[in-house]
Scaffold this active site. Sequence first.
Site, PDB file in Angstrom:
ATOM      1  N   VAL A  61       0.961  -1.269  -0.155  1.00  0.00           N
ATOM      2  CA  VAL A  61      -0.025   0.158  -0.010  1.00  0.00           C
ATOM      3  C   VAL A  61       0.834   1.373   0.046  1.00  0.00           C
ATOM      4  O   VAL A  61       0.268   2.407  -0.250  1.00  0.00           O
ATOM      5  CB  VAL A  61      -0.921   0.172   1.314  1.00  0.00           C
ATOM      6  CG1 VAL A  61      -2.049  -0.936   0.973  1.00  0.00           C
ATOM      7  CG2 VAL A  61      -0.085  -0.008   2.670  1.00  0.00           C
ATOM      8  N   TYR A 152       1.058   5.222  15.871  1.00  0.00           N
ATOM      9  CA  TYR A 152      -0.189   4.563  15.430  1.00  0.00           C
ATOM     10  C   TYR A 152      -1.371   5.593  15.501  1.00  0.00           C
ATOM     11  O   TYR A 152      -2.208   5.841  14.593  1.00  0.00           O
ATOM     12  CB  TYR A 152      -0.434   3.147  16.305  1.00  0.00           C
ATOM     13  CG  TYR A 152      -1.679   2.421  15.884  1.00  0.00           C
ATOM     14  CD1 TYR A 152      -1.490   1.747  14.693  1.00  0.00           C
ATOM     15  CD2 TYR A 152      -2.762   2.555  16.435  1.00  0.00           C
ATOM     16  CE1 TYR A 152      -2.762   0.927  14.366  1.00  0.00           C
ATOM     17  CE2 TYR A 152      -3.928   1.931  16.121  1.00  0.00           C
ATOM     18  CZ  TYR A 152      -3.695   1.003  15.090  1.00  0.00           C
ATOM     19  OH  TYR A 152      -4.828   0.295  14.685  1.00  0.00           O
TER      20      TYR A 152
HETATM   21  N1  LIG Z   1      -7.023  -5.805  15.595  1.00  0.00           N
HETATM   22  C1  LIG Z   1      -7.274  -4.526  16.276  1.00  0.00           C
HETATM   23  O1  LIG Z   1      -7.412  -4.500  17.554  1.00  0.00           O
HETATM   24  C2  LIG Z   1      -7.444  -3.118  15.374  1.00  0.00           C
HETATM   25  C3  LIG Z   1      -7.961  -2.094  16.101  1.00  0.00           C
HETATM   26  C4  LIG Z   1      -8.276  -0.977  15.632  1.00  0.00           C
HETATM   27  C5  LIG Z   1      -8.060  -0.719  14.189  1.00  0.00           C
HETATM   28  N2  LIG Z   1      -7.472  -1.973  13.576  1.00  0.00           N
HETATM   29  C6  LIG Z   1      -6.962  -1.685  12.229  1.00  0.00           C
HETATM   30  O2  LIG Z   1      -7.968  -2.638  11.359  1.00  0.00           O
HETATM   31  C7  LIG Z   1      -7.091  -2.914  10.004  1.00  0.00           C
HETATM   32  C8  LIG Z   1      -7.036  -4.373   9.922  1.00  0.00           C
HETATM   33  O3  LIG Z   1      -5.928  -4.913  11.078  1.00  0.00           O
HETATM   34  P1  LIG Z   1      -6.348  -6.305  11.642  1.00  0.00           P
HETATM   35  O4  LIG Z   1      -6.621  -6.158  12.849  1.00  0.00           O
HETATM   36  O5  LIG Z   1      -7.249  -7.215  10.783  1.00  0.00           O
HETATM   37  O6  LIG Z   1      -4.694  -7.081  11.498  1.00  0.00           O
HETATM   38  P2  LIG Z   1      -3.986  -7.880  10.568  1.00  0.00           P
HETATM   39  O7  LIG Z   1      -2.628  -8.004  11.029  1.00  0.00           O
HETATM   40  O8  LIG Z   1      -4.802  -9.310  10.782  1.00  0.00           O
HETATM   41  O9  LIG Z   1      -4.382  -7.617   9.032  1.00  0.00           O
HETATM   42  C9  LIG Z   1      -3.580  -6.527   8.585  1.00  0.00           C
HETATM   43  C10 LIG Z   1      -3.269  -7.033   7.186  1.00  0.00           C
HETATM   44  O10 LIG Z   1      -2.410  -5.706   6.645  1.00  0.00           O
HETATM   45  C11 LIG Z   1      -1.377  -6.361   5.637  1.00  0.00           C
HETATM   46  N3  LIG Z   1      -0.353  -5.287   5.363  1.00  0.00           N
HETATM   47  C12 LIG Z   1       0.262  -4.688   6.381  1.00  0.00           C
HETATM   48  N4  LIG Z   1       1.371  -3.620   5.835  1.00  0.00           N
HETATM   49  C13 LIG Z   1       0.824  -3.897   4.403  1.00  0.00           C
HETATM   50  C14 LIG Z   1       1.451  -3.240   3.404  1.00  0.00           C
HETATM   51  N5  LIG Z   1       2.408  -2.438   3.315  1.00  0.00           N
HETATM   52  N6  LIG Z   1       0.839  -3.486   2.130  1.00  0.00           N
HETATM   53  C15 LIG Z   1      -0.387  -4.069   2.080  1.00  0.00           C
HETATM   54  N7  LIG Z   1      -0.779  -4.904   2.982  1.00  0.00           N
HETATM   55  C16 LIG Z   1      -0.088  -4.646   3.999  1.00  0.00           C
HETATM   56  C17 LIG Z   1      -0.915  -7.682   6.358  1.00  0.00           C
HETATM   57  O11 LIG Z   1      -0.315  -8.334   5.558  1.00  0.00           O
HETATM   58  C18 LIG Z   1      -2.136  -7.977   6.816  1.00  0.00           C
HETATM   59  O12 LIG Z   1      -2.723  -9.078   5.953  1.00  0.00           O
HETATM   60  C19 LIG Z   1      -5.899  -2.200  10.434  1.00  0.00           C
HETATM   61  O13 LIG Z   1      -5.727  -0.950   9.823  1.00  0.00           O
HETATM   62  C20 LIG Z   1      -5.673  -1.902  11.980  1.00  0.00           C
HETATM   63  O14 LIG Z   1      -4.846  -0.880  12.176  1.00  0.00           O
HETATM   64  C21 LIG Z   1      -7.261  -3.105  14.137  1.00  0.00           C
END
Ligand SMILES: NC(=O)c1ccc[n+]([C@@H]2O[C@H](COP(=O)([O-])OP(=O)(O)OC[C@H]3O[C@@H](n4cnc5c(N)ncnc54)[C@H](O)[C@@H]3O)[C@@H](O)[C@H]2O)c1
Length: 252
Positions: A61, A152
Amino acid sequence: MPRLENRVVLLSGGASGIGAETARLVVREGGKAVLADRDEAKGLALAAELGTAAHFVPLDVTQEPSWQAAVAATVEKFGALHGLLNAAGVGVRNTIEDCTLEEYRRVNDINSLGTFLGCKLAIPAMKASGGGSIVNISSVLGLRGAAHAMAYSASKGAVRSLTKNVALHCAQMKYNIRCNSVHPGYIDTPMIAPRLEQNVENMSGRQFLEELHPLGRLGRPEEVANMILFLLSDESTFSTGSEFVCDGGLTA
Ligand SMILES: NC(=O)c1ccc[n+]([C@@H]2O[C@H](COP(=O)([O-])OP(=O)(O)OC[C@H]3O[C@@H](n4cnc5c(N)ncnc54)[C@H](O)[C@@H]3O)[C@@H](O)[C@H]2O)c1
């Protein structure tokens, strides 16, 4: 009646966690899901599980040509682009004093700049498809500060603000493209797995994080995916530039 019949949705971060659960829902609701992620192994495995309504494209990304290729591959494979989920992200713990410039740039490049590029490069394809819906994943830490997750939180605040500007621009230009942000609390995905193992204040990391939520537990990725599905579908046609919180009461 399927809620996303024949809608084509591109999902950054579609290989894991919230993105993967959303891809499952998109397919279940009659849509096509393009999983775009830097994790090829997980992305290809999920695409195989979901069958002909899903497709994997490699995506970093932070790189504009990578986004251009992902959008082009989506249109080539399924003929249109109606939905974009910006879910790719990384979670990092640091404070204003111990965060290096390099680390600040890395987190903001993935979480914030990556979302900017996704919106920018998807809009022309969505316009050509008659309109669509963009959903950007921010966080509860995009609504308030967190001294221990400074970079973050700053990156997710930028996603919240970017979302409103994209929404206003698309509305003024009458593109029929909406853009909203989703703000999850702590969700049980691979992103927070390391924190669940670390003891905090004589509690397990899991118990500590659970107790932050008035509902007394972590969120499940499918609970956030349900909110995203609503925003991708025509059930939310009067919502744009808005913040949708899914946090078990954490910010209440
Ligand atoms: N899990 C939580 O507690 C939480 C809370 C609030 C927000 N979020 C947000 O939700 C979103 C999804 O997170 P998640 O919890 O499903 O995490 P996750 O780690 O399961 O999934 C994140 C995905 O992003 C991909 N990724 C990371 N860097 C990348 C890059 N440079 N290019 C392409 N892909 C990339 C990873 O390979 C992974 O598949 C994120 O933006 C995270 O910040 C998560």
